[in-house]
Design a protein around this motif. Structure first.
Motif, PDB file in Angstrom:
ATOM      1  N   THR A 297       0.821  -1.191   0.095  1.00  0.00           N
ATOM      2  CA  THR A 297      -0.063   0.061  -0.032  1.00  0.00           C
ATOM      3  C   THR A 297       0.703   1.244  -0.011  1.00  0.00           C
ATOM      4  O   THR A 297       0.581   2.143  -0.738  1.00  0.00           O
TER       5      THR A 297
ATOM      6  N   GLU B 262       2.481   1.836  -3.346  1.00  0.00           N
ATOM      7  CA  GLU B 262       1.184   2.253  -4.250  1.00  0.00           C
ATOM      8  C   GLU B 262       0.905   3.674  -4.049  1.00  0.00           C
ATOM      9  O   GLU B 262       0.791   4.641  -5.212  1.00  0.00           O
ATOM     10  N   ARG B 263       1.029   4.178  -2.883  1.00  0.00           N
ATOM     11  CA  ARG B 263       0.774   5.676  -2.553  1.00  0.00           C
ATOM     12  C   ARG B 263       1.944   6.445  -3.022  1.00  0.00           C
ATOM     13  O   ARG B 263       1.762   7.721  -3.309  1.00  0.00           O
ATOM     14  N   THR B 264       3.018   5.898  -2.818  1.00  0.00           N
ATOM     15  CA  THR B 264       4.346   6.581  -3.053  1.00  0.00           C
ATOM     16  C   THR B 264       4.398   6.762  -4.641  1.00  0.00           C
ATOM     17  O   THR B 264       4.863   7.938  -5.133  1.00  0.00           O
TER      18      THR B 264
ATOM     19  N   LEU C  44      -4.441  13.033  -1.268  1.00  0.00           N
ATOM     20  CA  LEU C  44      -3.589  11.716  -1.221  1.00  0.00           C
ATOM     21  C   LEU C  44      -2.535  11.809   0.190  1.00  0.00           C
ATOM     22  O   LEU C  44      -2.468  10.818   0.525  1.00  0.00           O
TER      23      LEU C  44
ATOM     24  N   ASN D 129      -4.493  11.052   2.996  1.00  0.00           N
ATOM     25  CA  ASN D 129      -4.919   9.392   2.934  1.00  0.00           C
ATOM     26  C   ASN D 129      -3.664   8.786   3.341  1.00  0.00           C
ATOM     27  O   ASN D 129      -3.783   7.852   4.258  1.00  0.00           O
ATOM     28  N   THR D 130      -2.420   9.214   2.869  1.00  0.00           N
ATOM     29  CA  THR D 130      -1.216   8.135   3.112  1.00  0.00           C
ATOM     30  C   THR D 130      -0.700   8.314   4.433  1.00  0.00           C
ATOM     31  O   THR D 130      -0.574   7.140   5.143  1.00  0.00           O
TER      32      THR D 130
ATOM     33  N   GLU E 232     -11.853   9.866   1.701  1.00  0.00           N
ATOM     34  CA  GLU E 232     -10.170   9.132   1.450  1.00  0.00           C
ATOM     35  C   GLU E 232     -10.516   8.015   0.793  1.00  0.00           C
ATOM     36  O   GLU E 232      -9.680   7.826  -0.215  1.00  0.00           O
TER      37      GLU E 232
ATOM     38  N   ALA F  50      -9.467   7.341  -3.016  1.00  0.00           N
ATOM     39  CA  ALA F  50      -8.329   6.356  -3.714  1.00  0.00           C
ATOM     40  C   ALA F  50      -8.874   5.365  -4.494  1.00  0.00           C
ATOM     41  O   ALA F  50      -8.106   5.079  -5.650  1.00  0.00           O
TER      42      ALA F  50
ATOM     43  N   GLU G 119      -7.050   5.197  -8.225  1.00  0.00           N
ATOM     44  CA  GLU G 119      -6.513   3.886  -8.930  1.00  0.00           C
ATOM     45  C   GLU G 119      -7.234   3.945 -10.049  1.00  0.00           C
ATOM     46  O   GLU G 119      -6.633   3.332 -11.125  1.00  0.00           O
TER      47      GLU G 119
END
Length: 138
Positions: free
Chosen positions: A9, A12-14, A39, A42-43, A115, A119, A123
């Motif tokens: 996860t 993916e966020r990075t 983002l 959320n991260t 959030e 996401a 995606e």
């Protein structure tokens, strides 16, 4: 959330943060800055509080906001502002990866409401980024 799931996860966020930063560096749109803010929120909600990550988030958002502010005023981004943005992005991504290994996930993932919706939207956007306007793989 298991350690491998949190690591995946975080990766993916990075990658998502890097994509949004590239969009900001190219066009300097306010919408991209908003996407970055959501983002980042959320991260950071995925992990326990960490002052290093919070400082990196603040630096990254400030650098992105300065670039967007200049772009909205009609000023092209300077080499210095782009360098600050990219170094803040690199610093955030490296601290995030290190923190995921060091402090682990929140006991209960706070991934609700806006959030979660964002996401899903991000995606879908990243999946469609590999398609040309007709919908074929580029």
């Amino acid at each position: 959330m298991s350690d491998s799931t949190i690591a995946q996860t975080i990766n993916e966020r990075t990658e998502a943060v890097k994509k949004v930063i590239n969009l900001i560096a190219q066009s300097g749109r306010g919408d991209d800055l908003h996407d970055l803010r959501v983002l980042l929120i959320n991260t950071t909600s995925l992990l326990k509080r960490d002052p290093g990550i919070e400082a990196a988030v603040d630096d990254l958002y400030a650098a992105a906001a300065a670039l967007v502010r200049d772009a909205s005023a009609g000023t092209p981004p300077s080499a210095r502002s782009l360098r600050l943005l990219l170094s803040a992005s690199d610093r955030f991504c490296s601290r995030l990866g290190a923190a995921a290994d060091r402090i682990g996930p929140e006991p209960e993932m706070r991934f609700k409401g806006l959030e979660a919706a964002y996401a899903v939207q991000l995606e879908r956007f990243s999946m469609n980024a590999d398609l040309d306007p007709v919908g074929q793989v580029a």
